[in-house]
Write an enzyme that holds these catalytic residues in place. Sequence first.
Site, PDB file in Angstrom:
ATOM      1  N   CYS A 415       0.799  -1.215   0.000  1.00 16.49           N
ATOM      2  CA  CYS A 415       0.000   0.000   0.000  1.00 16.49           C
ATOM      3  C   CYS A 415       0.839   1.275   0.000  1.00 16.49           C
ATOM      4  CB  CYS A 415      -0.971  -0.001   1.159  1.00 16.49           C
ATOM      5  SG  CYS A 415      -0.189  -0.190   2.749  1.00 16.49           S
ATOM      6  N   HIS A 459      -1.873   0.929   7.179  1.00 20.94           N
ATOM      7  CA  HIS A 459      -2.255   1.190   5.801  1.00 20.94           C
ATOM      8  C   HIS A 459      -1.818   2.604   5.425  1.00 20.94           C
ATOM      9  CE1 HIS A 459      -4.320   0.193   2.186  1.00 20.94           C
ATOM     10  NE2 HIS A 459      -5.275   1.125   2.304  1.00 20.94           N
ATOM     11  N   ASP A 475      -8.161   5.645  -2.152  1.00 26.13           N
ATOM     12  CA  ASP A 475      -7.277   4.554  -1.730  1.00 26.13           C
ATOM     13  C   ASP A 475      -6.850   3.780  -2.963  1.00 26.13           C
ATOM     14  OD1 ASP A 475      -5.930   2.533  -0.581  1.00 26.13           O
ATOM     15  OD2 ASP A 475      -7.502   1.952   0.847  1.00 26.13           O
TER      16      ASP A 475
END
Lengths: 661, 317
Positions: A415, A459, A475
């Site tokens: 991520c 994250h 995202d």
Amino acid sequence: MNNKHLAELDLNKLIVLITGLLLAGLPHWQRLPIWIPVLHTLLLFLRVYIPFRYAGFWRQASSLIGFSRLVIMLLGILGVYASYGSLAGRDVGIALLVMLAGLKVFESKTKRDFYISAYLGYFLVITNFFYSQTIPTAAYMLLVIIIMTASLVRFNDVDESMSIVEQFRYSSTLILQSLPILLVLFILFPRVNGPLWGLPEDAYTGITGIDDQMTPGTISKLVQSNEVAFRVSFDNDIPERSQLYWRGPVLWKTDGRKWTMGKSADRQRPEPVRFSGNVIKYDVTIEPTNKHWLFGLEMVSAPPEKTHFTQDRQLKTDEAIRSRKAFTLLSNTSYLLGADSFDDIQRALVLPDLYHERTRKFAAELLQQYQEPELRIKAVLDWFNKENFIYTLRPPLIAGDMVDEFLFNSRQGFCEHYAAAFTVLMRAMGIPARVVTGYQGGEINPIGNYLIVRQHDAHAWSEVWLNDKGWVRIDPTSAVSPERVNQGIENSIPDLIIDMPLDLEHNAYVARLWQQFRNTVDMVNYQWAQWVLGYGPERQLLLLHRLGFGFIDWKKMTIAMIIFIGVIFLSIAIFIFTRPPKTVDLAKQYYDIFCKKMAKIGIQKMIHEGPIDFSRRICHSRKDLASDVNSITDLYVLIRYQSSFNKLNDFKNLIKTFSPK
Amino acid sequence: MNISEDIVTTTNDVSRLDDAVNEISKVILGKENAIRLAITCLIAKGHLLIEDTPGVGKTTLAHTLARVLGLSYQRIQFTSDLLPADILGVSVFNKDTGKFSFHQGPVFSNLILADEINRATPRTQSALLEAMAENQVTIEGETRNLPEPFYVIATQNPANQIGTFPLPESQLDRFLMRIELGYPDSSAERDLFKGKDRKEMLKDVPAVLTPPELISFQKSLDAVHVSDALLNYLQDLIDFSRHSGNYVHGLSPRAGLAIINAAKAWAILHSNQHVLPEDLQAVLPSVVGHRLQYIYESTEPQTLKPAQHLIQQVPIP
């Protein structure tokens, strides 16, 4: 033993102490430079070995041994200084303690030495709680305390009348008897806010968690940790997983590889936000991080007490979180996040000059193709989705320009790679963007119905500035791996099987059992955390209030504590002193059986007749019984009049098998 | 570890005590038990009183003991005109120096044989009181220490004989033991008649023990184990003496201590490292015999001596 010297004969007294010391130090070993546990063990070993093999040398060469221990001590202190570069601090203190405890046992010759070694052992036990306060640690330490206490019991068992099992039973009984006092002290000992005395700075270095900067690898390293970051219990239903973005540090500035927060935005007016929809109320119990961030659900409406917003709406506590803390937060998941000034938005466009050449080129192409910012964003996300991007915890090492290489060559990342690359791409297209780190998702524990957010839920995502919508969360990871957001990390990365002892994928039943077990364990941990570790001043007041004490201050609490302990001791004293005294001891009881057996064959013991006289009289009339009677009498005399109680069992057996005719 | 070392030393040396007993037995025939009690008394650091009718060998026993133990001794023959100064010493004016100088009396020695102690007046008897209790004497306001060890072995005739001043209880209490010799049995008496003159034999009695040995035996008393069970027995005995109503006075704590010490010494003499009820019973008559008296109207059969009665009445716990 009426002399105070420990000769070589007392090795068997030392052995339990040595075991206890080794076990007390064992959890520290992994944290210490290798030579310290080695020296510690060696010294303990030598204390046993030298007197065993070279008893005479041990006795005579006391000045040599005294000198050598001085040398070892000086070298050891120098060594610690060399290893740590300091002689202060938690780790150094423990290193010194472990080394010197070994040395103390090594030099022990007197009772006093033994006691000091034992107390060092107790102290060593406590130091383990600097590093871990879990239930297994507590259980292990309790075990070590029982061993240390048993070593004291053994040491004071002068005539060796107890077996090792009895010594341990005795020690356990002692510990058990101390429980009421422990409870009273625990509940009533006045708590103060924060630690009573400051722990050294390095006491918190081992703590993992999200930091104020991001380089490739920071978050994927975190994801490998199964530690709990925080727990959340919601007043109402738990929101959807895809809504569970826990906002942490917001990163503005990049140097091409590393993302940092840029200029300090602490204690400024937070960006304006307009909320809609329902307010979500929840409690966050956060594990110690030694940092200030408090992770709230995007977007927290108002900071609770002793916390504040930064300008970019990070929620930070006034004091670093050094112990488990609980906060009640209010959030809305639908919101519009505005900006404070045009300058801030400009900051979200800065890219380092000489970097990301290919990315800029690619951005220019997209810029040509799409006019609207929304369309450009969508194009990038689609591109992530369509191209062969792989979401993986173990991306290949990237050399050179991080973003360029990732976007156009390796295309494997975690991520942080996606968030960083996406943000750079946005900035290159003239869309203000910033990286937000924190946690996403969490694991619902149905036992207790709360959410556990672990380090592996860490994250990173992006926020882009759209003129009519403000800062919008994008995202990019969800474009590559929608499961990450919808189902959680465990289901999105096949190579991440977190603390699964076996490959249980194919056995759903066992997997479910395993999950249930894990949930139960966490529940217990949660309660432990809430009621034992988290038993601070507020909780103490609450509990005392519930127990009917009202809200009392620490003075009254101290008085109550003293009264309670007094009552406990008094009741113990009453119990002890009102019990009928033991008039007949066991040896006497067995001997009476013997006398009865003799009476049956016509030889009655007179009340004033001593055992020897009686045995002589028996032998006089019954020569056939002489050997049996003599050995019984000898044992009886030894037990009763020389207090050799360890022979009691032999005596019992002898009486049982004795049957005169 | 000390204990085990002590065990080794004492068990080796017990044979020396046996030697002493044997040596005395050559002079005093057929009285081994009395001799053992006498030696027990000295190991227990106590003063010894030998009581019996004239002619059974009291003085001979006292002399033999003194010689065998290798102690320097002085004999004082107590008579009705003996004065305290005769025992303690006196300051005499020295013409040459123009000062008084102190002349030590016979009390300044390791061992005093106080022969026929009850023939002296109570005043003189009392002169020994401080010496026996405190190992010191105060003469003309000055306190002087007596040598170490300091023993008094006294002999006396039974109180009902003519010309005696019975020792007061407080004086009796200073003696750890009172032993009686009694007539010898016929074979021992026959040997006596056949044997040499006792006065001659006395001169040839060797010193079997040395004073340091005696002191080391005294020190080894501490190493003898006294179990709780035995202490229970002792306390039962003392309780009975106090509360049964048979005796004029119960046994005092000092008497209790005396019993313990004597029993320990008896145990050492018999190579035991712990005290048995039998040890206690063996020394009890000698230790409490002079401290215990029946009440006149006691209903108990008075055929038994008070101490014997005590032993028979109290069960061993």
